[in-house]
Design a protein around this motif. Sequence first.
Motif, short mmCIF file in Angstrom:
data_model
loop_
_atom_site.label_atom_id
_atom_site.label_comp_id
_atom_site.label_asym_id
_atom_site.label_seq_id
_atom_site.Cartn_x
_atom_site.Cartn_y
_atom_site.Cartn_z
N THR A 81 0.83 -1.20 0.00
CA THR A 81 0.00 0.00 0.00
C THR A 81 0.86 1.25 0.00
N ALA A 82 1.92 1.26 0.82
CA ALA A 82 2.81 2.43 0.88
C ALA A 82 3.45 2.70 -0.47
N GLY A 83 3.88 1.65 -1.16
CA GLY A 83 4.49 1.82 -2.47
C GLY A 83 3.53 2.45 -3.47
N HIS A 84 2.28 2.00 -3.45
CA HIS A 84 1.29 2.55 -4.37
C HIS A 84 0.89 3.98 -4.00
N LEU A 85 0.84 4.27 -2.69
CA LEU A 85 0.50 5.63 -2.28
C LEU A 85 1.60 6.60 -2.69
N ILE A 86 2.86 6.20 -2.53
CA ILE A 86 3.97 7.05 -2.96
C ILE A 86 3.89 7.30 -4.46
N GLU A 87 3.58 6.26 -5.22
CA GLU A 87 3.47 6.43 -6.67
C GLU A 87 2.29 7.32 -7.03
N ALA A 88 1.16 7.16 -6.29
CA ALA A 88 -0.01 7.99 -6.58
C ALA A 88 0.24 9.45 -6.27
N PHE A 227 -9.58 12.21 -6.96
CA PHE A 227 -10.07 12.44 -5.59
C PHE A 227 -11.59 12.41 -5.51
N TYR A 228 -12.25 13.09 -6.43
CA TYR A 228 -13.70 13.17 -6.39
C TYR A 228 -14.34 11.80 -6.63
N LYS A 229 -13.75 11.01 -7.52
CA LYS A 229 -14.28 9.67 -7.78
C LYS A 229 -14.17 8.81 -6.51
N ILE A 230 -13.02 8.89 -5.84
CA ILE A 230 -12.81 8.07 -4.64
C ILE A 230 -13.78 8.46 -3.54
N VAL A 231 -14.00 9.76 -3.35
CA VAL A 231 -14.94 10.21 -2.31
C VAL A 231 -16.36 9.73 -2.61
N MET A 232 -16.79 9.87 -3.84
CA MET A 232 -18.13 9.43 -4.21
C MET A 232 -18.27 7.92 -4.03
N LEU A 233 -17.23 7.18 -4.37
CA LEU A 233 -17.27 5.73 -4.19
C LEU A 233 -17.31 5.36 -2.72
N PHE A 234 -16.66 6.16 -1.87
CA PHE A 234 -16.72 5.91 -0.43
C PHE A 234 -18.16 5.96 0.06
N PHE A 235 -18.90 6.98 -0.34
CA PHE A 235 -20.28 7.11 0.13
C PHE A 235 -21.17 6.02 -0.47
N ILE A 236 -20.98 5.72 -1.72
CA ILE A 236 -21.76 4.65 -2.35
C ILE A 236 -21.45 3.31 -1.68
N VAL A 270 -16.65 1.01 7.42
CA VAL A 270 -15.72 -0.06 7.05
C VAL A 270 -15.85 -0.39 5.57
N TRP A 271 -17.09 -0.53 5.10
CA TRP A 271 -17.32 -0.84 3.69
C TRP A 271 -16.96 0.34 2.79
N GLY A 272 -17.30 1.54 3.23
CA GLY A 272 -16.98 2.71 2.42
C GLY A 272 -15.49 2.88 2.20
N LEU A 273 -14.72 2.76 3.29
CA LEU A 273 -13.27 2.86 3.16
C LEU A 273 -12.71 1.71 2.34
N ALA A 274 -13.30 0.52 2.49
CA ALA A 274 -12.83 -0.64 1.73
C ALA A 274 -13.02 -0.42 0.24
N ILE A 275 -14.21 0.07 -0.15
CA ILE A 275 -14.48 0.30 -1.57
C ILE A 275 -13.55 1.37 -2.12
N ALA A 276 -13.38 2.45 -1.36
CA ALA A 276 -12.50 3.54 -1.81
C ALA A 276 -11.05 3.05 -1.94
N ALA A 277 -10.59 2.29 -0.94
CA ALA A 277 -9.21 1.82 -0.94
C ALA A 277 -8.96 0.80 -2.04
N VAL A 278 -9.87 -0.16 -2.20
CA VAL A 278 -9.66 -1.19 -3.21
C VAL A 278 -9.67 -0.59 -4.61
N THR A 279 -10.47 0.46 -4.80
CA THR A 279 -10.49 1.11 -6.11
C THR A 279 -9.18 1.85 -6.36
N ALA A 280 -8.73 2.61 -5.35
CA ALA A 280 -7.50 3.38 -5.52
C ALA A 280 -6.28 2.46 -5.72
N LEU A 281 -6.25 1.33 -4.98
CA LEU A 281 -5.08 0.46 -5.02
C LEU A 281 -5.10 -0.51 -6.20
#
Length: 431
Positions: A81-88, A227-236, A270-281
Amino acid sequence: MRYTGYELLWLFYCYSFLGWVLETVSAAAKQKRFVNRGLINGPFCVIYGTTAVIIAIGFQELGGIWLFLGIVILSTVIEWTAGHLIEAMYHEKWWDYSNLPWNLDGYISLPVSLLWGVLGVLSIRWGNTLLTGLFGALPSLPGRIVIWILLGFLGVDIAATLIILSGRSRRMSRWEAADAWMSEISSRLGRFIYGHVDARIRRAYPNVERKQAFARDKAVFASGCDFYKIVMLFFIGAFLGDITETIFCRLKMGIWMSRSSVVWGPFSIVWGLAIAAVTALLYRYRDRSDGFLFWVGTFLGGAYEYLCSVFTELVFGTVFWDYSKIPFNLGGRINLLYCFFWGIAAVVWLKLLYPKISACIEKIPVKAGKILTWVLIAFMLCNGAVSCLALTRYDERKRGIPAKEEWQRTIDERFPDSRMEWIYPNALTVK
């Protein structure tokens, strides 16, 4: 063994320093000269300290092979995760294990992960006891003063480094845009810090690889994976996760049960963060095979759920689920069956649901979409704050602590035990 806040900070500093020593010695052996391998300027590798504290808090109930495997999985997920965040963030790749066997895109490798497992077991078995004993030998007041000094130093160091790095691809003229009376001082200081940090990072990671950022269409709201896509996916994801768990409980136990993480609305954080994280990663891997996504989702989901359990226990003194009666569980925090569910969810999400939901999000007008995003963020921040206060008072009432402040009386009136028991039916207080 339960640790105090000061002991956890002490362990964080010690393991961050030991990690820095390990990384620096390793780099020096390869490059034949001293280099500071930390992200920040001080002698700390914070990823080591963070991982060590998580292990100290959440892995005490494990033993034997399960302890080793749990640490291997956790450290691997954190490194990946750290490697991908640094790249992002910086569009760069700072380390590469491509020359090692069993690696995934050079970010993680089986031999390295096994090494983390061995080091983690050593920290649990002997390291933590030795280091906390050393801290306990210090006089109480001087020891705490040292902790706060280190905390202030580390906070300023991290903030300064990240601010500089976040603008490292910009021209230095940006540093000279300060207002008139501060421009000269800011410009000199900026050039010095920028040059120092950038040069040090280049020495520490000489093989850094520049990565191309994902192309985005600015005329389309939330284009690509921004950023906006990830936030919207978090709420969904938070909404769909709550509904899914509620229906599952109805089918399994025959009762309607709240699965919300907050006091206002059907949202599972938990689900919101999971969806946002899995999409970003996993966005870059969305075209990979179903089997690849399943196993990555299984490991990521299991590690994520474990960390969520540790976090809620540490912060609120409460655990919101307990899988102790389900076979193949780790400390009641996760179990193999539900980890497989995370893997299935990753495949279903990226292959079936994400493309359709993403297309719908991108149909929102740009201006309206940005306004809606920030309104939702403000709402959830307020929702989370009130939920924390409600949980705090819920725990205090169980311990017989009366309401003395006005906010406590307001919370007691709006969120009595009956309402809290409905919102959080599975909450268990940890002694």
